[in-house]
Design a protein around this motif. Sequence first.
Motif, short mmCIF file in Angstrom:
data_model
loop_
_atom_site.label_atom_id
_atom_site.label_comp_id
_atom_site.label_asym_id
_atom_site.label_seq_id
_atom_site.Cartn_x
_atom_site.Cartn_y
_atom_site.Cartn_z
N ASP A 160 -14.06 120.31 81.48
CA ASP A 160 -15.27 120.20 82.30
C ASP A 160 -15.10 120.81 83.68
OD1 ASP A 160 -16.83 119.03 80.38
OD2 ASP A 160 -16.25 116.99 80.93
N THR A 161 -13.91 121.41 83.92
CA THR A 161 -13.64 122.03 85.22
C THR A 161 -13.58 123.53 85.04
OG1 THR A 161 -12.31 120.09 85.84
CG2 THR A 161 -12.07 122.08 87.20
N PRO A 162 -14.59 124.26 85.50
CA PRO A 162 -14.66 125.71 85.24
C PRO A 162 -13.43 126.48 85.68
CG PRO A 162 -16.73 124.91 86.13
CD PRO A 162 -15.76 123.77 86.25
N SER A 163 -12.80 126.04 86.78
CA SER A 163 -11.66 126.79 87.31
C SER A 163 -10.34 126.44 86.63
CB SER A 163 -11.52 126.54 88.82
OG SER A 163 -11.32 125.15 89.06
N ALA A 164 -10.35 125.43 85.78
CA ALA A 164 -9.11 124.96 85.17
C ALA A 164 -8.83 125.69 83.86
CB ALA A 164 -9.17 123.45 84.92
N ASP A 165 -7.55 125.86 83.55
CA ASP A 165 -7.13 126.39 82.26
C ASP A 165 -6.63 125.21 81.42
OD1 ASP A 165 -6.14 127.64 80.06
OD2 ASP A 165 -4.73 128.94 81.11
N PRO A 166 -7.35 124.84 80.38
CA PRO A 166 -6.99 123.63 79.62
C PRO A 166 -5.84 123.83 78.63
CG PRO A 166 -9.00 124.60 78.73
CD PRO A 166 -8.62 125.43 79.92
N PHE A 167 -5.28 125.03 78.57
CA PHE A 167 -4.29 125.29 77.52
C PHE A 167 -3.05 124.42 77.68
CE2 PHE A 167 -0.91 127.69 75.37
CZ PHE A 167 -1.50 127.88 74.13
N ASP A 168 -2.52 124.33 78.91
CA ASP A 168 -1.33 123.51 79.11
C ASP A 168 -1.62 122.05 78.80
OD1 ASP A 168 0.21 125.67 79.81
OD2 ASP A 168 -0.03 125.40 81.96
N ALA A 169 -2.83 121.59 79.16
CA ALA A 169 -3.21 120.21 78.85
C ALA A 169 -3.27 120.00 77.34
CB ALA A 169 -4.55 119.88 79.49
N LEU A 170 -3.69 121.02 76.60
CA LEU A 170 -3.74 120.94 75.15
C LEU A 170 -2.35 120.78 74.56
CD1 LEU A 170 -5.47 121.23 72.53
CD2 LEU A 170 -5.01 123.69 72.65
N LEU A 171 -1.39 121.58 75.05
CA LEU A 171 -0.02 121.46 74.57
C LEU A 171 0.57 120.09 74.91
CD1 LEU A 171 1.57 124.95 75.36
CD2 LEU A 171 0.57 124.14 73.23
N LEU A 175 -1.90 114.79 64.20
CA LEU A 175 -2.66 115.24 65.37
C LEU A 175 -1.93 116.38 66.07
CD1 LEU A 175 -4.92 115.04 67.46
CD2 LEU A 175 -3.62 113.21 68.59
N ALA A 176 -0.61 116.26 66.22
CA ALA A 176 0.16 117.31 66.87
C ALA A 176 0.01 118.64 66.14
CB ALA A 176 1.63 116.92 66.96
N LEU A 177 0.01 118.60 64.80
CA LEU A 177 -0.15 119.83 64.03
C LEU A 177 -1.54 120.42 64.23
CD1 LEU A 177 0.87 121.90 62.04
CD2 LEU A 177 0.20 120.37 60.17
N GLY A 178 -2.58 119.58 64.22
CA GLY A 178 -3.93 120.08 64.45
C GLY A 178 -4.05 120.75 65.80
N VAL A 179 -3.45 120.13 66.82
CA VAL A 179 -3.46 120.71 68.17
C VAL A 179 -2.68 122.01 68.19
CG1 VAL A 179 -2.55 120.36 70.50
CG2 VAL A 179 -3.83 118.53 69.38
N ALA A 180 -1.52 122.03 67.53
CA ALA A 180 -0.69 123.24 67.53
C ALA A 180 -1.38 124.39 66.82
CB ALA A 180 0.66 122.94 66.86
N GLU A 181 -2.04 124.11 65.71
CA GLU A 181 -2.77 125.17 64.99
C GLU A 181 -3.85 125.76 65.88
OE1 GLU A 181 -2.23 123.58 60.39
OE2 GLU A 181 -4.00 123.01 61.55
N THR A 182 -4.53 124.90 66.62
CA THR A 182 -5.55 125.39 67.54
C THR A 182 -4.92 126.24 68.63
OG1 THR A 182 -6.93 123.45 67.13
CG2 THR A 182 -7.37 124.70 69.13
N ALA A 183 -3.80 125.76 69.17
CA ALA A 183 -3.15 126.47 70.27
C ALA A 183 -2.67 127.86 69.84
CB ALA A 183 -1.98 125.64 70.78
N THR A 184 -2.14 127.98 68.61
CA THR A 184 -1.67 129.29 68.17
C THR A 184 -2.83 130.24 67.88
OG1 THR A 184 -1.48 128.41 65.90
CG2 THR A 184 0.52 128.46 67.25
N LEU A 185 -4.00 129.70 67.60
CA LEU A 185 -5.19 130.55 67.46
C LEU A 185 -5.68 131.02 68.81
CD1 LEU A 185 -7.13 128.62 64.67
CD2 LEU A 185 -6.06 130.86 64.46
N ILE A 186 -5.60 130.17 69.81
CA ILE A 186 -6.06 130.53 71.15
C ILE A 186 -5.13 131.56 71.77
CG2 ILE A 186 -6.46 129.65 73.49
CD1 ILE A 186 -7.29 126.98 72.19
N ARG A 187 -3.84 131.30 71.68
CA ARG A 187 -2.85 132.24 72.23
C ARG A 187 -1.78 132.48 71.17
NH1 ARG A 187 -1.80 130.08 78.46
NH2 ARG A 187 -3.99 130.16 79.13
#
Length: 418
Positions: free
Chosen positions: A59-70, A87-99
């Motif tokens: 919800d913060t336009p200037s923030a990069d949520p990627f580190d928070a996701l990891l 849950l960790a795997l679901g998050v990791a799969e999303t993270a590898t798609l993003i970066r």
Amino acid sequence: MTNPLAGLFTARQKEAARRDLFVRSMRLCGEYLAAQGDRTAPRHARLTRAIGTLAASLDTPSADPFDALLQVGERALEAGGDDGPVLALGVAETATLIRQRSKGAWRLRGLALDGLGRDDEALEAYDRYLTLSQDGDAAQEVTRRIDTLRRRRACLEEAAALFPGAGSPLRDLVGRPTAAAAPEFAAHVRARVAEHGMGDPAVRRLLELYAAYRRLAERDGMPDPLLGGSTPIGVGGLRRLVTGRTVCLVSGAAEVAGSTLGAEIDRYDLVVRCDAFRIRAEGTGGRTGLHAVSLRGDAPWDGPAWTQPAGVRLVFGDPAAAWRRAVRQRLVPGAQEHVGDASLRRPLSDPALLGDGGWGTGTTTAFTVLRLLDFLDVSPRLDLIGFDKPGRLRPEEAEWVMDRATHVDARTMRIALR
């Protein structure tokens, strides 16, 4: 003619897709939290806070949520249970798609798959991480883990080849989660022992492979398994080291450090100290023959390393997985001659030792090691120094000591049990 708006349109498409992936992760987090009910353990609280941080960053336009996701993925692994790694795997799969070139995302994916027992997929993720990573402690840890998974697989493959006909079910276990493979491997071993007997060389080799498989299922292979020359000891080994020796258990109290008892303490054959301690030779003595420490908290492996030199290091803790991880991460090569093995990790409650589980999880380290030494009953002299004041032991522990005391010397703060 190139459309100047095409690049902008593509960028917006990518941003929208990226946003959808973060939303997917938040949905996974919501489903996880809804299934947890009112769990209040600290590790669950840390995961909940991490999810809150991720939500705020979205919800913060200037923030990069990627580190928070990891961070959510790391906390999910820490939370454990059946659903934490999911849950960790679901998050990791999303993270590898993003970066797709994120080292942290691929490492998280490997750890999550590893935790779920999906070895083949974990190896692929670990290999991808190492391709992206430079040398470092984390890369060395992953390299060791890859070696462990491959050695575990090799145990299954060789075991299947020992009995070609009967071993075919073992081939189907390769690549299956360890939790499912281990019981079937054990059943196969029992069947071959019953069929061929212990004298068969192939059966003996099968038993060796099964033992290696189980060890590798519980802990990684180590480049220096004896930690710089330290020798693991069990109950029998500790009994041999203590037999016939005079023993004193020294408190870390300020009164002891400020005393002049050091020379008297050092005259004992075996000086025992507990947890974090400081040496002031004039008061505490300078030797440490046995150092006992209890694991506390939800992540006991994150504590400071045990660098104090000692003849024997005993680590008390439960559950077994946390004990193994703490021993691996906090022991320092060369800082001890002997290390207590898993048979000594919970002497009070272990039915094979004292079998006295009524003392609770808050039992002091001093009382635990004292009860163990008293149980072994091989020392002609067993004294406590500095435990004569209230608060050094829990009230029920102090009562147990005083009920068995043969002599109390207020001048030297000594309580004798022999």
